[in-house]
Design an enzyme around this catalytic site. Sequence first.
Site, PDB file in Angstrom:
ATOM      1  N   GLY A 104       7.050 -29.200 -47.081  1.00 16.52           N
ATOM      2  CA  GLY A 104       5.858 -30.106 -46.592  1.00 16.52           C
ATOM      3  C   GLY A 104       5.112 -29.322 -45.469  1.00 16.52           C
ATOM      4  CD  GLU A 107       3.958 -30.268 -50.128  1.00 17.13           C
ATOM      5  OE1 GLU A 107       3.651 -30.704 -51.272  1.00 17.13           O
ATOM      6  OE2 GLU A 107       4.903 -30.635 -49.608  1.00 17.13           O
TER       7      GLU A 107
HETATM    8  N1  T1G Z   1      15.193 -31.048 -42.735  1.00 14.68           N
HETATM    9  C1  T1G Z   1      16.224 -31.583 -41.581  1.00 14.68           C
HETATM   10  N2  T1G Z   1      17.010 -30.842 -41.048  1.00 14.68           N
HETATM   11  C2  T1G Z   1      16.703 -29.452 -41.317  1.00 14.68           C
HETATM   12  C3  T1G Z   1      15.698 -29.031 -42.106  1.00 14.68           C
HETATM   13  C4  T1G Z   1      14.989 -30.083 -43.005  1.00 14.68           C
HETATM   14  N3  T1G Z   1      13.891 -29.732 -43.598  1.00 14.68           N
HETATM   15  N4  T1G Z   1      15.710 -27.600 -42.199  1.00 14.68           N
HETATM   16  C5  T1G Z   1      16.552 -27.281 -41.231  1.00 14.68           C
HETATM   17  N5  T1G Z   1      17.176 -28.396 -40.840  1.00 14.68           N
HETATM   18  C6  T1G Z   1      18.589 -28.408 -39.908  1.00 14.68           C
HETATM   19  C7  T1G Z   1      19.860 -27.731 -40.414  1.00 14.68           C
HETATM   20  O1  T1G Z   1      20.342 -28.443 -41.213  1.00 14.68           O
HETATM   21  C8  T1G Z   1      20.519 -27.106 -39.144  1.00 14.68           C
HETATM   22  O2  T1G Z   1      20.933 -27.916 -38.478  1.00 14.68           O
HETATM   23  C9  T1G Z   1      19.215 -26.741 -38.349  1.00 14.68           C
HETATM   24  O3  T1G Z   1      18.123 -27.437 -38.779  1.00 14.68           O
HETATM   25  C10 T1G Z   1      18.968 -25.241 -38.365  1.00 14.68           C
HETATM   26  O4  T1G Z   1      18.959 -24.680 -39.713  1.00 14.68           O
HETATM   27  C11 T1G Z   1       7.270 -33.314 -49.050  1.00 14.68           C
HETATM   28  C12 T1G Z   1      10.026 -32.578 -50.192  1.00 14.68           C
HETATM   29  C13 T1G Z   1      14.091 -23.450 -41.683  1.00 14.68           C
HETATM   30  C14 T1G Z   1      14.714 -21.336 -43.039  1.00 14.68           C
HETATM   31  O5  T1G Z   1      13.767 -26.507 -47.771  1.00 14.68           O
HETATM   32  O6  T1G Z   1      15.424 -23.077 -45.078  1.00 14.68           O
HETATM   33  O7  T1G Z   1       9.342 -30.411 -47.611  1.00 14.68           O
HETATM   34  O8  T1G Z   1      23.426 -27.646 -38.784  1.00 14.68           O
HETATM   35  O9  T1G Z   1      20.761 -23.427 -39.872  1.00 14.68           O
HETATM   36  O10 T1G Z   1      19.128 -20.342 -40.762  1.00 14.68           O
HETATM   37  O11 T1G Z   1       7.168 -31.305 -50.412  1.00 14.68           O
HETATM   38  O12 T1G Z   1      16.690 -24.215 -42.123  1.00 14.68           O
HETATM   39  O13 T1G Z   1      21.857 -27.054 -36.775  1.00 14.68           O
HETATM   40  O14 T1G Z   1      22.861 -29.453 -37.499  1.00 14.68           O
HETATM   41  O15 T1G Z   1      19.052 -23.478 -41.566  1.00 14.68           O
HETATM   42  O16 T1G Z   1      17.263 -20.378 -38.729  1.00 14.68           O
HETATM   43  C15 T1G Z   1      11.637 -28.191 -47.822  1.00 14.68           C
HETATM   44  C16 T1G Z   1      14.927 -26.025 -45.410  1.00 14.68           C
HETATM   45  C17 T1G Z   1      12.104 -29.681 -47.463  1.00 14.68           C
HETATM   46  C18 T1G Z   1      13.524 -25.596 -45.479  1.00 14.68           C
HETATM   47  C19 T1G Z   1      15.667 -21.880 -40.681  1.00 14.68           C
HETATM   48  N6  T1G Z   1      11.941 -27.385 -46.702  1.00 14.68           N
HETATM   49  N7  T1G Z   1      15.439 -25.345 -44.208  1.00 14.68           N
HETATM   50  O17 T1G Z   1      16.829 -21.334 -41.245  1.00 14.68           O
HETATM   51  O18 T1G Z   1      18.479 -22.404 -39.703  1.00 14.68           O
HETATM   52  S1  T1G Z   1      11.733 -30.634 -48.665  1.00 14.68           S
HETATM   53  C20 T1G Z   1      13.225 -26.680 -46.992  1.00 14.68           C
HETATM   54  C21 T1G Z   1      15.721 -23.893 -44.233  1.00 14.68           C
HETATM   55  C22 T1G Z   1      10.090 -30.860 -48.497  1.00 14.68           C
HETATM   56  C23 T1G Z   1       8.014 -31.775 -49.109  1.00 14.68           C
HETATM   57  C24 T1G Z   1       9.532 -31.780 -49.612  1.00 14.68           C
HETATM   58  C25 T1G Z   1      15.964 -23.454 -42.965  1.00 14.68           C
HETATM   59  C26 T1G Z   1      15.108 -22.524 -42.216  1.00 14.68           C
HETATM   60  P1  T1G Z   1      22.485 -27.943 -37.722  1.00 14.68           P
HETATM   61  P2  T1G Z   1      19.424 -23.548 -40.320  1.00 14.68           P
HETATM   62  P3  T1G Z   1      18.020 -20.895 -39.893  1.00 14.68           P
END
Ligand code: T1G
Length: 677
Positions: A104, A107
């Site tokens: 997002g 986006e």
């Molecule tokens: N939502 C909620 N929590 C999230 C999050 C997210 N999108 N991304 C990370 N966290 C939390 C994670 O659980 C952890 O928590 C902390 O942040 C640090 O993350 C409409 C439907 C950004 C590359 O798939 O790939 O958008 O364990 O340990 O290694 O189209 O996090 O500390 O409690 O991973 O530095 C699409 C997901 C969502 C990216 C950072 N986005 N995140 O990596 O830290 S769907 C993703 C990552 C969407 C739209 C759709 C990675 C990172 P805690 P981390 P990191």
Amino acid sequence: MPDASPIRTERHDDVLVIISDNPPVNALGAAVRMGLEAGIKEGVADASIKAMVIRCDGRTFFAGADITEFGKPMQGPGLGTVIDMIEASDKPVVAAIHGTALGGGCEVTLGCHYRVAVPSAKIGTPEVKLGLLPGAGGTQRIPRIAGVKLALQMTAVGDPISAKAAHEAGLIDRIVGEDSLEADAIAFAREVADKRPLPRASEKTATADPQAVEEFKKANARKFRGFDAPAANIACVVKATDGTPFADGVKFERDEFMKLMMGTQSAAQRYMFFAERQAAKVDDIPAGTALRKIAKVGVVGAGTMGGGISMNFLSAGIPVTIVETAQDALDRGVGVIRRNYENSAKKGRFTQDKVEAMMGILTPTLSLDDLADCDLVIEAIYENMDVKKELFGKLDAIAKPGAILASNTSYLNVDEIAGATKRPEDVIGMHFFSPANVMKLLEVVRGAKTAPDVLATVMALAKPIGKVAVVSGVCPGFIGNRMLSQRGAPANTMLMQGVPPERIDKALTDFGMPMGVYQMSDLAGVDIGWHRDPTRIESIRDALAAKGRWGQKTKKGWYDYDENRNPSPSPEVAEIIEEFRSKSNQARRDYTDEEIIGALLYPMVNEGAKILDEGMAQRASDVDVVWIYGYGWPVYRGGPMFWANTVGLDKVVAGLEKNGVPVAPLLKRKAEAGEKF
Ligand code: T1G
């Protein structure tokens, strides 16, 4: 703006900067969406404002929708609505990107009229890795800006791209200073403030390229096998290029998104997203426990495992001293490491300079004494308790105080190994999986006396060396191999009931496992652990081994193999099995594929329950992380424990009882209580 909003605005004369401060990764939760909406409204309404900039505080631009909100009632405006509002603004909106603009977040940038980014930034749409697709217009806007090929790659594969690649593709308008993002973005906004018409992605058209779509599908068929989301991503991208109006394309995207969101695959993949992060946490070690410094590593043994383990540290820039007992073995081991790196360089993963730099921090030696200044020593010698204890006794005398002594054993008792030293608190198991430089799983075996800071240090080391670490207690086979060992017996029972090996294997590969029981045996070697006496035939395996059917290496094992290692069912093996079956008077029994899967996997779940009950694993999701990252369990099924929950624990118990397998008390209790793992 409500005080609690993670969004604030700052005026820079005629430019309004809208800033998100929602740690840790500026997830686009309800409050952020509401704040963005209010910020845009403020900028549009204020006549003195000529342009707007959206940027984020902290380590990254928006890293996507807030995944923790999924499956809950929606609050605040939808992300698509906010993005449409940004795009509809009659004043230019510039996205200022640092860190990772993902999902997002990406986006949001596509809804902006312009995008600037620091050189180290990445952008991407990894939703497919959560079993989803970009559901806020991404599948319709990316093709319109960057074309079909990149759109397919970004959406259906989901790996982020660099700011440089995004710039070359037209997704980024300008690469700005690494340390001057806001100032450069404001300057850029002023440059375009009066430019009209505003470039809106939704108003662009994308050119169809059916051949590219077919080539893409063909090239990724193996990777996408079993997954629902890639095909849905592809369908949306195609929709953006076939003349469908933008609004209808977005509707199609939304429908496809909701289908995936409601499906079991995405639930499993979202579960695994958090399970992987949870696994890194050790419940009874206080966060902030001081870690030991790991600046130099020693590896004992330059064989397949020792070499692969060393590469993990070299690739992370950590110097390694590798020890062998003989020069030729040492040279061979170092040679394999160099060849592996050079092969990766040929595939463009490393430059030759990087290869030389990594080989440059590798010190081969024949003397254990050269490990005296290492902060961590990992032994990867062959699996024999006496030999390991002797080695740890020596390491105890050589290694400096505070050094961590680790064993790569895949099943031996780490406490017994630790007992061979005067510092059992510094001893731990680090069980890598072969090939150790590729497989992501690291089972970290916590001994009875392992010190908390030793465990915390090794857990924290996993990420920098590209591993996913899971804590295991000391028990035979730890988590993964202990569960795997429960699969052999039911497989052989089915063989004796007339189910051919290829049928058993096909049920597993159709389920999504990379390989079946007998295919794996042929790869590893049917003769592993064989007593080598061809006259002593006590099992089907003995009979195969006695006939030289040792697997792929002899071009025959449970299967026959052609020159390209393609397996085919073997009439000779079928004969051998039938001979054993008829001698054993074992009645034939028909199995459906579902019953084969139950017979093989329920006992593993059962063992998983014992592991949890004994405290050998912290949580069920850890067990699932082990199977996904160590054994190729299909991520869209969430791992054995998550899968058992989807099957229903009562059904698992019934299946075990039907096959005469004693049910683990924890599993029984949970099934009776209608609970889940
Ligand atoms: N939502 C909620 N929590 C999230 C999050 C997210 N999108 N991304 C990370 N966290 C939390 C994670 O659980 C952890 O928590 C902390 O942040 C640090 O993350 C409409 C439907 C950004 C590359 O798939 O790939 O958008 O364990 O340990 O290694 O189209 O996090 O500390 O409690 O991973 O530095 C699409 C997901 C969502 C990216 C950072 N986005 N995140 O990596 O830290 S769907 C993703 C990552 C969407 C739209 C759709 C990675 C990172 P805690 P981390 P990191």
